[in-house]
Enzyme design. Sequence first.
Site, PDB file in Angstrom:
ATOM      1  N   ARG A   1       0.853  -1.197   0.000  1.00 40.85           N
ATOM      2  CA  ARG A   1       0.000   0.000   0.000  1.00 40.85           C
ATOM      3  C   ARG A   1       0.882   1.238   0.000  1.00 40.85           C
ATOM      4  O   ARG A   1       1.911   1.262   0.674  1.00 40.85           O
ATOM      5  CB  ARG A   1      -0.821   0.085   1.297  1.00 40.85           C
TER       6      ARG A   1
ATOM      7  N   ASP B   1       5.345  -4.340  10.225  1.00 42.86           N
ATOM      8  CA  ASP B   1       6.436  -3.698  10.984  1.00 42.86           C
ATOM      9  C   ASP B   1       6.632  -4.398  12.327  1.00 42.86           C
ATOM     10  O   ASP B   1       7.763  -4.639  12.763  1.00 42.86           O
ATOM     11  CB  ASP B   1       6.126  -2.217  11.222  1.00 42.86           C
TER      12      ASP B   1
ATOM     13  N   THR C   1      -1.607   7.357   0.263  1.00 37.30           N
ATOM     14  CA  THR C   1      -2.937   7.201  -0.353  1.00 37.30           C
ATOM     15  C   THR C   1      -3.619   5.874  -0.001  1.00 37.30           C
ATOM     16  O   THR C   1      -4.815   5.711  -0.250  1.00 37.30           O
ATOM     17  CB  THR C   1      -2.822   7.251  -1.886  1.00 37.30           C
TER      18      THR C   1
ATOM     19  N   ASP D   1       0.765  -1.285  12.336  1.00 39.12           N
ATOM     20  CA  ASP D   1       1.251  -1.939  11.118  1.00 39.12           C
ATOM     21  C   ASP D   1       1.746  -3.346  11.459  1.00 39.12           C
ATOM     22  O   ASP D   1       2.803  -3.508  12.079  1.00 39.12           O
ATOM     23  CB  ASP D   1       2.379  -1.105  10.490  1.00 39.12           C
TER      24      ASP D   1
HETATM   25  C1  PRP Z   1      -0.864  -4.168   4.871  1.00 35.43           C
HETATM   26  C2  PRP Z   1      -1.537  -5.484   5.138  1.00 35.43           C
HETATM   27  C3  PRP Z   1      -2.386  -5.675   3.924  1.00 35.43           C
HETATM   28  C4  PRP Z   1      -2.826  -4.272   3.608  1.00 35.43           C
HETATM   29  C5  PRP Z   1      -4.224  -4.073   4.106  1.00 35.43           C
HETATM   30  O1  PRP Z   1       0.200  -4.326   4.043  1.00 35.43           O
HETATM   31  O2  PRP Z   1      -0.631  -6.530   5.340  1.00 35.43           O
HETATM   32  O3  PRP Z   1      -1.692  -6.223   2.823  1.00 35.43           O
HETATM   33  O4  PRP Z   1      -1.915  -3.401   4.287  1.00 35.43           O
HETATM   34  O5  PRP Z   1      -4.715  -2.848   3.735  1.00 35.43           O
HETATM   35  P1  PRP Z   1      -5.845  -2.645   2.634  1.00 35.43           P
HETATM   36  O6  PRP Z   1      -6.923  -3.621   2.972  1.00 35.43           O
HETATM   37  O7  PRP Z   1      -6.263  -1.214   2.851  1.00 35.43           O
HETATM   38  O8  PRP Z   1      -5.251  -2.849   1.297  1.00 35.43           O
HETATM   39  P2  PRP Z   1       1.219  -3.162   3.637  1.00 35.43           P
HETATM   40  O9  PRP Z   1       0.936  -2.661   2.269  1.00 35.43           O
HETATM   41  O10 PRP Z   1       1.287  -2.135   4.736  1.00 35.43           O
HETATM   42  O11 PRP Z   1       2.580  -3.911   3.517  1.00 35.43           O
HETATM   43  P3  PRP Z   1       3.352  -4.917   4.505  1.00 35.43           P
HETATM   44  O12 PRP Z   1       2.798  -6.261   4.214  1.00 35.43           O
HETATM   45  O13 PRP Z   1       4.768  -4.768   4.053  1.00 35.43           O
HETATM   46  O14 PRP Z   1       3.140  -4.466   5.917  1.00 35.43           O
HETATM   47  N1  URA Z   2      -2.109  -2.611   7.377  1.00 37.58           N
HETATM   48  C1  URA Z   2      -1.764  -2.826   8.661  1.00 37.58           C
HETATM   49  O1  URA Z   2      -0.748  -3.468   8.932  1.00 37.58           O
HETATM   50  N2  URA Z   2      -2.554  -2.339   9.621  1.00 37.58           N
HETATM   51  C2  URA Z   2      -3.675  -1.646   9.357  1.00 37.58           C
HETATM   52  O2  URA Z   2      -4.365  -1.224  10.313  1.00 37.58           O
HETATM   53  C3  URA Z   2      -4.024  -1.412   8.024  1.00 37.58           C
HETATM   54  C4  URA Z   2      -3.224  -1.913   7.039  1.00 37.58           C
END
Ligand code: PRP
Ligand code: URA
Length: 211
Positions: free
Chosen positions: A105, A206, A109, A203
Amino acid sequence: MENLTILPYTPQLEALFTIIRNRDTKRNEFLFYSERIIRLLIEEALNHLPTQEKTVTTPTGTQFTGTEFVGKLCAVPIVRAGESMEKAVREVCRAIRIGKILIQRDEETAQPTLFYQKLPEDIANRHVLLLDPMLATGGSVCKAIEVLKGHGVEEGKIIFINLISCPKGIETFMKFVPKAKIITGFIDPELNEKAYIIPGLGDFGDLYFGT
Ligand code: PRP
Ligand code: URA
């Protein structure tokens, strides 16, 4: 909603969620307890795979009629955070094929971008356990499902497994693929202005990977 399963909110599950949501929880405890919830989710997901009747003979020489799983399976984590769920899948389905879809993501945005995909070549003949711990706007999981559909996967063969979801993400998912299933640990009420789940846990990637 018939395609939505929420884990029973037992005292055990409530205690596990309380630990992983606590900002004061140390990382090694976050890993341990989030993996315990993930294991419960994976065990539940297995209840949604097709079975057929099977009769065996027990050591007493008599017959017992039960069931066996039928059909092929694979797991697809949405990298990065979805990889936290791979270990639990491998523990219950030895030698399972694992595809990868890397989606991130945008931090401002919240729009998802697809960077990489590698899937079993016969994935169209398999049931797919799609793995990602967080379902916020639903943008990431829908993009992953576009990839799966592009490889011929039927939406009725997709089981999306996540720890924490919210009404917005569930609605987006259900509209996009009404025949696919969601197994979730808990439905939180809302998203904040940065599209993070509230109360959520921040997150997940993280916290899990320590970056
Ligand atoms: C997080 C999570 C999902 C997404 C959810 O990933 O693991 O993939 O956000 O959000 P959405 O439903 O609004 O799309 P992120 O893109 O932060 O990457 P990560 O896996 O590296 O933490
Ligand atoms: N991704 C995350 O890891 N946490 C949230 O709350 C939303 C997206």
